[in-house]
Write a protein that holds these residues in place. Structure first.
Motif, mmCIF file in Angstrom:
data_model
loop_
_atom_site.group_PDB
_atom_site.id
_atom_site.type_symbol
_atom_site.label_atom_id
_atom_site.label_comp_id
_atom_site.label_asym_id
_atom_site.label_seq_id
_atom_site.Cartn_x
_atom_site.Cartn_y
_atom_site.Cartn_z
ATOM 1 N N GLU A 92 0.880 -1.215 0.091
ATOM 2 C CA GLU A 92 -0.141 0.035 -0.063
ATOM 3 C C GLU A 92 0.891 1.184 0.016
ATOM 4 O OE1 GLU A 92 -2.962 0.010 3.163
ATOM 5 O OE2 GLU A 92 -3.247 -2.315 2.898
ATOM 6 N N ARG A 93 2.183 1.220 0.701
ATOM 7 C CA ARG A 93 2.993 2.331 0.675
ATOM 8 C C ARG A 93 3.668 2.712 -0.809
ATOM 9 N NH1 ARG A 93 8.241 1.775 1.707
ATOM 10 N NH2 ARG A 93 8.135 -0.173 2.663
ATOM 11 N N LYS A 94 3.775 1.475 -1.312
ATOM 12 C CA LYS A 94 4.984 1.739 -2.356
ATOM 13 C C LYS A 94 3.891 1.759 -3.838
ATOM 14 C CE LYS A 94 8.488 -0.626 -3.283
ATOM 15 N NZ LYS A 94 9.609 -1.890 -3.501
ATOM 16 N N TYR A 95 2.602 1.335 -3.665
ATOM 17 C CA TYR A 95 1.906 1.147 -4.917
ATOM 18 C C TYR A 95 0.347 1.555 -4.695
ATOM 19 C CZ TYR A 95 5.711 -1.848 -6.178
ATOM 20 O OH TYR A 95 6.922 -2.328 -6.657
ATOM 21 N N PRO A 96 0.356 3.040 -4.105
ATOM 22 C CA PRO A 96 -0.983 3.422 -3.980
ATOM 23 C C PRO A 96 -2.226 3.170 -4.764
ATOM 24 C CG PRO A 96 0.370 5.395 -4.203
ATOM 25 C CD PRO A 96 1.285 4.021 -4.280
ATOM 26 N N SER A 97 -2.065 3.199 -6.079
ATOM 27 C CA SER A 97 -3.261 2.971 -6.929
ATOM 28 C C SER A 97 -3.612 1.371 -6.991
ATOM 29 C CB SER A 97 -2.458 3.317 -8.373
ATOM 30 O OG SER A 97 -2.345 4.834 -8.608
ATOM 31 N N PHE A 98 -2.924 0.583 -6.769
ATOM 32 C CA PHE A 98 -3.349 -0.823 -6.815
ATOM 33 C C PHE A 98 -3.195 -1.415 -5.329
ATOM 34 C CE2 PHE A 98 -2.686 0.103 -11.136
ATOM 35 C CZ PHE A 98 -3.523 -1.068 -11.805
ATOM 36 N N GLY A 99 -2.189 -0.988 -4.299
ATOM 37 C CA GLY A 99 -2.257 -1.316 -3.244
ATOM 38 C C GLY A 99 -1.871 -2.999 -3.070
ATOM 39 N N ASN A 100 -2.540 -3.838 -2.393
ATOM 40 C CA ASN A 100 -2.314 -5.224 -2.227
ATOM 41 C C ASN A 100 -2.670 -5.837 -3.333
ATOM 42 O OD1 ASN A 100 -1.544 -5.198 0.806
ATOM 43 N ND2 ASN A 100 -3.560 -4.505 0.883
ATOM 44 N N LEU A 101 -3.229 -5.474 -4.417
ATOM 45 C CA LEU A 101 -3.797 -6.158 -5.634
ATOM 46 C C LEU A 101 -2.689 -5.589 -6.923
ATOM 47 C CD1 LEU A 101 -7.368 -5.829 -5.333
ATOM 48 C CD2 LEU A 101 -6.127 -7.789 -5.438
ATOM 49 N N VAL A 102 -1.446 -5.315 -6.623
ATOM 50 C CA VAL A 102 -0.470 -5.480 -7.609
ATOM 51 C C VAL A 102 -0.299 -6.812 -8.381
ATOM 52 C CG1 VAL A 102 0.913 -3.347 -6.672
ATOM 53 C CG2 VAL A 102 1.465 -5.730 -6.135
ATOM 54 N N PRO A 103 0.305 -6.961 -9.493
ATOM 55 C CA PRO A 103 0.389 -8.290 -10.304
ATOM 56 C C PRO A 103 1.170 -9.224 -9.196
ATOM 57 C CG PRO A 103 0.917 -6.366 -11.545
ATOM 58 C CD PRO A 103 0.497 -5.842 -10.267
ATOM 59 N N ARG A 104 1.261 -10.170 -9.688
ATOM 60 C CA ARG A 104 1.887 -11.596 -8.652
ATOM 61 C C ARG A 104 3.397 -11.217 -8.710
ATOM 62 N NH1 ARG A 104 -1.836 -16.611 -10.497
ATOM 63 N NH2 ARG A 104 -3.612 -16.093 -9.357
ATOM 64 N N ASP A 105 3.884 -10.959 -9.875
ATOM 65 C CA ASP A 105 5.446 -10.757 -9.860
ATOM 66 C C ASP A 105 5.824 -9.778 -9.007
ATOM 67 O OD1 ASP A 105 4.333 -9.018 -11.750
ATOM 68 O OD2 ASP A 105 6.020 -8.715 -12.652
ATOM 69 N N VAL A 106 5.169 -8.489 -8.778
ATOM 70 C CA VAL A 106 5.587 -7.477 -7.931
ATOM 71 C C VAL A 106 5.102 -7.653 -6.759
ATOM 72 C CG1 VAL A 106 4.875 -4.910 -7.773
ATOM 73 C CG2 VAL A 106 4.875 -5.913 -9.966
ATOM 74 N N ALA A 107 4.106 -8.471 -6.352
ATOM 75 C CA ALA A 107 3.903 -8.898 -5.071
ATOM 76 C C ALA A 107 4.903 -9.554 -4.542
ATOM 77 C CB ALA A 107 2.549 -9.231 -4.847
ATOM 78 N N SER A 108 5.362 -10.425 -5.240
ATOM 79 C CA SER A 108 6.592 -11.695 -4.807
ATOM 80 C C SER A 108 7.706 -11.148 -4.715
ATOM 81 C CB SER A 108 6.446 -12.620 -5.778
ATOM 82 O OG SER A 108 5.292 -13.491 -5.980
ATOM 83 N N ARG A 109 8.177 -10.094 -5.599
ATOM 84 C CA ARG A 109 9.600 -9.492 -5.447
ATOM 85 C C ARG A 109 9.813 -8.782 -4.217
ATOM 86 N NH1 ARG A 109 9.665 -9.093 -10.981
ATOM 87 N NH2 ARG A 109 9.108 -6.974 -10.957
ATOM 88 N N ASN A 110 8.424 -8.095 -3.700
ATOM 89 C CA ASN A 110 8.393 -7.009 -2.786
ATOM 90 C C ASN A 110 8.196 -7.973 -1.400
ATOM 91 O OD1 ASN A 110 8.053 -3.972 -3.160
ATOM 92 N ND2 ASN A 110 7.247 -5.209 -4.766
ATOM 93 N N ALA A 111 7.823 -9.131 -1.290
ATOM 94 C CA ALA A 111 7.570 -9.993 -0.175
ATOM 95 C C ALA A 111 9.243 -10.875 0.044
ATOM 96 C CB ALA A 111 6.747 -11.291 -0.228
#
Length: 648
Positions: A330-349
């Motif tokens: 939510e901090r890094k991607y305010p437009s999409f928040g927790n619903l960013v694409p899978r590759d983006v969410a995975s790398r950030n985790a």
């Protein structure tokens, strides 16, 4: 499999023609269908079609061709078509119905898919997929698939990663299972009618090629060990993906690459093998010798908030004050928040865990928290949406997700690479069609959530029946027979391979080799890759592969149930595939979607493409044990202009 040289540039290659129709993209499929040749109903029973795989793509294709009157043989290695891995796709299926009236359209679904795949997919195929999506829902509803409905009776939708509309139809957390039951009942109807002959517990071990055409397959009965041949005028592969190359993945343990890889060895090009998807919403590994990871549906990201503590004091999550939580997506991607694409969410985790902010006993997860949603909507509403998923999580972990956050971490899940196909879904090997996850065509470098079910059913119900018929129309009068010497030779090669495994008197199990191979591929060709790591991985894979030949131990015999023998062949194919994956990743000096080369990233740590040099499909040709040959299909973008992906 490969030579010591890692540079494919010296090898002879060709530019592949995908046979995309001309004209405006929104009219291409309709115009193409009008020009495709047809087979008259009275002639259809003269053709034999082989379908390998009984998941959504295979079952829908076999059922449709059977309904049309073709003689179909359908094969699966499970004890029932209902046990295909499609049941594991829990969260939903996309379709551009715009029931929510929130701005969705076929164009928006097309655009989201192209962008989500980081501009590495073929525009024409993606547009056709978006168009076909609306028909899939009507088909499934007619079959009785129990999609969730709103109070007024309309089908309900939810959102998934990488989009800003609600287009995902769902049946609680078991959408894949319900869709597969719909396809299965259509298949069962044709089995009862006699147009489809079903072969369960039967594994395809090779494709038979006669005069340059795929003319049949060789299979092994997994109960009796009997090896036999089946001839067909066309062969359709719908055999899923290859994430089990990593050993630990969300795939069922029986999932493998053997059918596709054996076709590759017979001449079919393998495209984009380095494009693998790491799903961000899986239960973290809990023990060293764990053999399977469990997927928690991406649909949970609609209402769950992802966070980690800002410090590493190891407190219970409910004791961490709001101010000391980092909701990093939510901090890094305010437009999409927790619903960013899978590759983006995975790398950030991975980033926050590598910073030692991980949670859980092994510090290898992040939190997926439903406290806000429960407070806002009530526990009953959350239970209605995700109840079976919450129950599954509690059974596996012993933790109640209604009372404390789930723990999740990325894991290998889907594979965007697969056999190369043209617009008609036919591989470069004439007569061999490839559907669903087994082909490469629709998702580029990253698949958006809820699109796998969409592609499988679109290919099986609405595309392949037209294009297979077009191919068969030119074969009228030909006989499908196993009398050709190629069938005898292929059967002998299959039997010889089994005997070679059984003659090994080594000391290590097949699974021990697979686990070690999977660790190499995960470490060097997983969520992130480097040139040095990939070169090292290729050497380690070759060395381990040689050891496999000399030190594997396969017990039992070939003429009975022998799961050790089954796995031996599948793991051998994983060795060869793993090397090609690393070679493909090494050749692609850019980052795109799930292929993240650490040398190629923006200042903010996002994937950095190189459209000038790498806007193409990599299609690799088997070369009889010599270095694989790289062929290229240039990607042209006439509708969407490639740009730096941003979900901020």
């Amino acid at each position: 499999m490969m030579s010591s040289s890692l540079d494919p540039s010296s090898q002879t290659s060709v530019v592949l023609d995908p046979a995309v129709p001309t004209g405006p993209i929104e009219k291409q499929w309709d115009e193409h269908r009008r020009q495709l040749r047809m087979v008259a109903p009275n002639n259809r029973r003269k053709f034999d079609v082989i379908v390998v795989g009984s998941g959504l793509a295979g079952a829908s294709c076999a059922a449709t061709l059977g309904e049309q009157g073709y003689n179909v043989k359908c094969f699966c290695f499970q004890d029932s078509p209902r046990r295909a891995h499609s049941i594991a796709a829990q969260g939903g299926i996309n379709a551009a119905k715009n029931y929510q009236n929130d701005g969705d359209s076929a164009y928006r679904l097309f655009y989201d898919t192209i962008k989500g795949g980081d501009f590495r997919s073929r525009e024409s195929n993606v547009w056709r997929l978006a168009e076909a999506s609306v028909n899939i829902i009507d088909q499934a509803v007619a079959q009785g698939v129990p999609f969730a409905r709103e109070y007024g009776g309309m089908l309900e939708n939810r959102s998934f990663g990488g989009v800003q509309v609600s287009r995902t139809f769902y049946a609680r957390g078991q959408t894949g299972q319900q869709l597969l039951l719909g396809a299965y009942q259509a298949l069962a109807r044709q089995i009862a009618a006699g147009t489809v002959e079903m072969f369960t517990r039967t594994e395809m071990l090779d494709v038979v090629v006669v005069n340059g055409r795929a003319s049949g397959i060789v299979v092994r009965d997994l109960r009796t060990g009997v090896v036999s041949s089946h001839a067909g005028h066309a062969v359709v592969l719908a055999t899923g993906g290859y994430s089990n190359v990593y050993y630990l993945s969300t795939n069922a343990m029986g999932c493998n690459v053997t059918a596709a890889w054996r076709a590759h060895r017979k001449g079919a090009y393998f495209a984009n093998p380095c494009y693998t998807q790491i799903h961000p919403t899986c239960i973290p590994q809990s023990a060293e010798h764990q053999s399977k990871l469990t997927l928690m549906s991406e649909s949970l990201r609609n209402d769950g908030r992802i966070w980690v503590p800002k410090d590493s004091r190891g407190r219970h999550p409910v004791d961490v004050p709001e101010a000391e939580r980092d909701y990093y997506l939510e901090r890094k991607y305010p437009s999409f928040g927790n619903l960013v694409p899978r590759d983006v969410a995975s790398r950030n985790a991975k980033t926050v865990v590598d910073r030692e902010q991980g949670v859980g006993p092994l510090k290898n997860g992040v939190y997926l928290d439903f406290a806000d949603a429960i407070g806002r909507l009530g526990q009953d509403a959350i239970e209605a949406r995700y109840g079976n998923l919450f129950e599954m999580y509690e059974r596996i972990t012993g933790e109640n997700p209604y009372q404390s956050p789930m723990r999740i971490y990325p894991a290998p899940h889907y594979t965007m690479g697969g056999l190369w196909v043209d617009y008609n879904l036919m591989s470069n090997l004439e007569g061999l069609f490839v559907l669903g996850e087994a082909n490469f065509s629709d998702h580029g470098a990253n698949r958006l959530g809820a699109s796998a079910l969409m592609q499988g059913l679109a290919d099986g119900y609405f595309i392949a029946p037209y294009t297979v018929a077009n191919y068969l129309a030119g074969r009228l009068g030909e006989t499908a027979s196993t009398s050709d010497q190629a069938f005898v030779e292929t059967e002998r090669a299959v039997s010889d391979r089994s005997e070679r495994y059984l003659s090994c008197s080594g000391s290590r199990t097949v699974d021990s080799f697979h686990r070690e191979l999977g660790r190499i591929v995960w470490d060097e060709c997983g969520m992130s890759r480097t040139a040095a790591g990939l070169e090292q991985a290729i050497g380690r894979i070759r060395s381990l592969h040689q050891e496999y030949h000399s030190d594997v131990k396969v017990v039992g015999s070939a003429d009975a149930i022998n799961q050790s023998l089954e796995r031996a062949g599948r793991v051998e194919d994983f060795f060869e595939l793993a090397e090609l994956m690393c070679r493909d990743a090494l050749d692609r000096n850019e980052s795109a979607g799930g292929h993240f080369r650490e040398e190629h990233q923006t200042e903010e740590g996002e994937a950095q493409r190189d459209d000038e040099n790498y806007s193409y499909v990599s299609a690799w040709a088997w070369n009889n044990g010599e270095p694989a040959t790289l062929h290229k299909e240039p990607l042209e973008f006439d509708v969407v202009r490639p740009s730096q992906r941003s979900y901020k």
